[in-house]
Design a protein around this motif. Sequence first.
Motif, PDB file in Angstrom:
ATOM      1  N   ALA A  26      48.967 -37.165   7.678  1.00 35.35           N
ATOM      2  CA  ALA A  26      48.871 -37.023   9.135  1.00 35.35           C
ATOM      3  C   ALA A  26      49.147 -35.590   9.570  1.00 35.35           C
ATOM      4  N   LEU A  27      50.107 -34.948   8.914  1.00 33.20           N
ATOM      5  CA  LEU A  27      50.424 -33.564   9.259  1.00 33.20           C
ATOM      6  C   LEU A  27      49.271 -32.635   8.915  1.00 33.20           C
ATOM      7  N   ASN A  28      48.648 -32.856   7.757  1.00 27.55           N
ATOM      8  CA  ASN A  28      47.502 -32.026   7.368  1.00 27.55           C
ATOM      9  C   ASN A  28      46.323 -32.238   8.320  1.00 27.55           C
ATOM     10  N   GLU A  29      46.105 -33.491   8.729  1.00 28.98           N
ATOM     11  CA  GLU A  29      45.037 -33.769   9.684  1.00 28.98           C
ATOM     12  C   GLU A  29      45.307 -33.073  11.017  1.00 28.98           C
ATOM     13  N   TYR A  30      46.558 -33.107  11.439  1.00 30.46           N
ATOM     14  CA  TYR A  30      46.913 -32.452  12.704  1.00 30.46           C
ATOM     15  C   TYR A  30      46.708 -30.945  12.613  1.00 30.46           C
ATOM     16  N   ARG A  31      47.137 -30.358  11.497  1.00 34.76           N
ATOM     17  CA  ARG A  31      46.966 -28.921  11.321  1.00 34.76           C
ATOM     18  C   ARG A  31      45.486 -28.541  11.301  1.00 34.76           C
ATOM     19  N   LEU A  32      44.672 -29.358  10.616  1.00 30.69           N
ATOM     20  CA  LEU A  32      43.241 -29.099  10.580  1.00 30.69           C
ATOM     21  C   LEU A  32      42.642 -29.182  11.981  1.00 30.69           C
ATOM     22  N   HIS A  33      43.064 -30.198  12.734  1.00 27.70           N
ATOM     23  CA  HIS A  33      42.548 -30.359  14.091  1.00 27.70           C
ATOM     24  C   HIS A  33      42.929 -29.166  14.972  1.00 27.70           C
ATOM     25  N   VAL A  34      44.185 -28.729  14.857  1.00 30.09           N
ATOM     26  CA  VAL A  34      44.639 -27.580  15.658  1.00 30.09           C
ATOM     27  C   VAL A  34      43.878 -26.319  15.265  1.00 30.09           C
ATOM     28  N   ARG A  35      43.693 -26.116  13.956  1.00 25.80           N
ATOM     29  CA  ARG A  35      42.982 -24.923  13.492  1.00 25.80           C
ATOM     30  C   ARG A  35      41.522 -24.936  13.956  1.00 25.80           C
ATOM     31  N   GLN A  36      40.889 -26.099  13.894  1.00 27.77           N
ATOM     32  CA  GLN A  36      39.498 -26.192  14.335  1.00 27.77           C
ATOM     33  C   GLN A  36      39.363 -25.943  15.842  1.00 27.77           C
ATOM     34  N   LYS A  37      40.320 -26.469  16.619  1.00 24.19           N
ATOM     35  CA  LYS A  37      40.276 -26.220  18.057  1.00 24.19           C
ATOM     36  C   LYS A  37      40.501 -24.736  18.353  1.00 24.19           C
ATOM     37  N   LYS A  38      41.392 -24.119  17.582  1.00 28.03           N
ATOM     38  CA  LYS A  38      41.629 -22.685  17.766  1.00 28.03           C
ATOM     39  C   LYS A  38      40.367 -21.885  17.430  1.00 28.03           C
ATOM     40  N   ASP A  39      39.724 -22.257  16.332  1.00 23.95           N
ATOM     41  CA  ASP A  39      38.476 -21.580  15.960  1.00 23.95           C
ATOM     42  C   ASP A  39      37.403 -21.792  17.028  1.00 23.95           C
ATOM     43  N   GLN A  40      37.347 -23.005  17.584  1.00 22.32           N
ATOM     44  CA  GLN A  40      36.381 -23.302  18.634  1.00 22.32           C
ATOM     45  C   GLN A  40      36.607 -22.413  19.859  1.00 22.32           C
ATOM     46  N   ARG A  41      37.867 -22.290  20.277  1.00 23.57           N
ATOM     47  CA  ARG A  41      38.162 -21.440  21.442  1.00 23.57           C
ATOM     48  C   ARG A  41      37.826 -19.975  21.147  1.00 23.57           C
ATOM     49  N   GLN A  42      38.113 -19.548  19.910  1.00 14.03           N
ATOM     50  CA  GLN A  42      37.812 -18.167  19.537  1.00 14.03           C
ATOM     51  C   GLN A  42      36.313 -17.903  19.584  1.00 14.03           C
ATOM     52  N   MET A  43      35.518 -18.839  19.067  1.00 12.59           N
ATOM     53  CA  MET A  43      34.064 -18.664  19.093  1.00 12.59           C
ATOM     54  C   MET A  43      33.511 -18.708  20.509  1.00 12.59           C
ATOM     55  N   GLU A  44      34.088 -19.582  21.339  1.00 10.67           N
ATOM     56  CA  GLU A  44      33.634 -19.621  22.735  1.00 10.67           C
ATOM     57  C   GLU A  44      33.933 -18.312  23.450  1.00 10.67           C
ATOM     58  N   GLY A  45      35.110 -17.730  23.182  1.00  8.79           N
ATOM     59  CA  GLY A  45      35.439 -16.437  23.768  1.00  8.79           C
ATOM     60  C   GLY A  45      34.521 -15.336  23.265  1.00  8.79           C
ATOM     61  N   ASP A  46      34.248 -15.343  21.954  1.00 11.20           N
ATOM     62  CA  ASP A  46      33.332 -14.345  21.394  1.00 11.20           C
ATOM     63  C   ASP A  46      31.918 -14.509  21.962  1.00 11.20           C
ATOM     64  N   LEU A  47      31.521 -15.759  22.190  1.00 14.08           N
ATOM     65  CA  LEU A  47      30.192 -15.996  22.752  1.00 14.08           C
ATOM     66  C   LEU A  47      30.086 -15.446  24.180  1.00 14.08           C
ATOM     67  N   ARG A  48      31.116 -15.666  24.991  1.00 17.56           N
ATOM     68  CA  ARG A  48      31.100 -15.135  26.358  1.00 17.56           C
ATOM     69  C   ARG A  48      31.066 -13.602  26.354  1.00 17.56           C
ATOM     70  N   LYS A  49      31.868 -12.987  25.459  1.00 20.34           N
ATOM     71  CA  LYS A  49      31.830 -11.522  25.377  1.00 20.34           C
ATOM     72  C   LYS A  49      30.446 -11.036  24.944  1.00 20.34           C
ATOM     73  N   SER A  50      29.833 -11.767  24.019  1.00 20.36           N
ATOM     74  CA  SER A  50      28.497 -11.389  23.561  1.00 20.36           C
ATOM     75  C   SER A  50      27.479 -11.541  24.686  1.00 20.36           C
ATOM     76  N   GLN A  51      27.588 -12.601  25.472  1.00 22.06           N
ATOM     77  CA  GLN A  51      26.674 -12.803  26.600  1.00 22.06           C
ATOM     78  C   GLN A  51      26.829 -11.694  27.639  1.00 22.06           C
ATOM     79  N   LEU A  52      28.092 -11.314  27.923  1.00 17.15           N
ATOM     80  CA  LEU A  52      28.339 -10.245  28.894  1.00 17.15           C
ATOM     81  C   LEU A  52      27.775  -8.917  28.393  1.00 17.15           C
ATOM     82  N   ALA A  53      28.003  -8.619  27.099  1.00 14.96           N
ATOM     83  CA  ALA A  53      27.487  -7.374  26.518  1.00 14.96           C
ATOM     84  C   ALA A  53      25.959  -7.378  26.505  1.00 14.96           C
ATOM     85  N   CYS A  54      25.363  -8.510  26.193  1.00 16.92           N
ATOM     86  CA  CYS A  54      23.902  -8.625  26.149  1.00 16.92           C
ATOM     87  C   CYS A  54      23.315  -8.411  27.547  1.00 16.92           C
TER      88      CYS A  54
END
Length: 262
Positions: free
Chosen positions: A145-173
């Motif tokens: 359960a702890l490993n699943e939780y850590r994976l879920h948190v890491r994936q959500k963090k990666d998702q937020r990071q990619m969404e932020g990078d996408l917005r910066k890329s859209q603004l730069a474009c």
Amino acid sequence: MAAGQEEEDDYMSDTFVNLQQDVKPGLAMVRRVKEEILKKDRALEMIQENKQKSKKEEEKERRETMLQSSLGSDNKGFALLQKMGYKEGRGLGKSGNGIVEPIPLQIKTGRGGIGHDAAEKRKAEETTERRKRMSQVKKRAEEFALNEYRLHVRQKKDQRQMEGDLRKSQLACQQLDTQKGMDAPQEAWYWLSTSVEDDEKEEEEESSEWDSKTLNTTEEKLLNLTSYLRRKYFYCVWCSMSYQDEEDLSDNCPGDCAADHY
């Protein structure tokens, strides 16, 4: 008449005082009697306990004395062994390789039947083993359960990071395309949305629960847009700068993904 009355009053007064004085001595006597009875009861209990204790000690001492003393020739069993050729101090058997000391005596003090102690011991061992297995299963479940939780948190963090990078890329474009005189993006989502409806939709998507489909869509969009920026403008969203040409981009930019820049 007055003198007689005074004498009667004095008599009644003395009698009342004597009655008052007799109350406390009577209570004290009753208390002393009770204490004496309690002392006698305690003394009898102690005598009984000492008797029981002394009997057990006597039995134990007598048993230990008998066990420590060797058998004499007056013992029928020992006499029979001597007739068959046994000599004291030697081992049993024809060649004398058997045991020399008798099998130790195990005194049973409890009231359980034969085999009760072994059964209780086996039951306790089984209970301990069962609890150990349950503890291991619980520990593995908690780790999973702890490993699943850590994976879920890491994936959500990666998702937020990619969404932020996408917005910066859209603004730069949008800025780079506008500088080139373009009135519309090459793809509709290459630029940031400016309509209220699109902003509300974007906020709802950000607040919604994460899923793998959203992750793949965001990742694909980010890869597509950053490739467009690098190819057309030699721009890296993670370096936040445009390079002179493709060679300059290749030599000085760490890579084409976020992981290469950390």
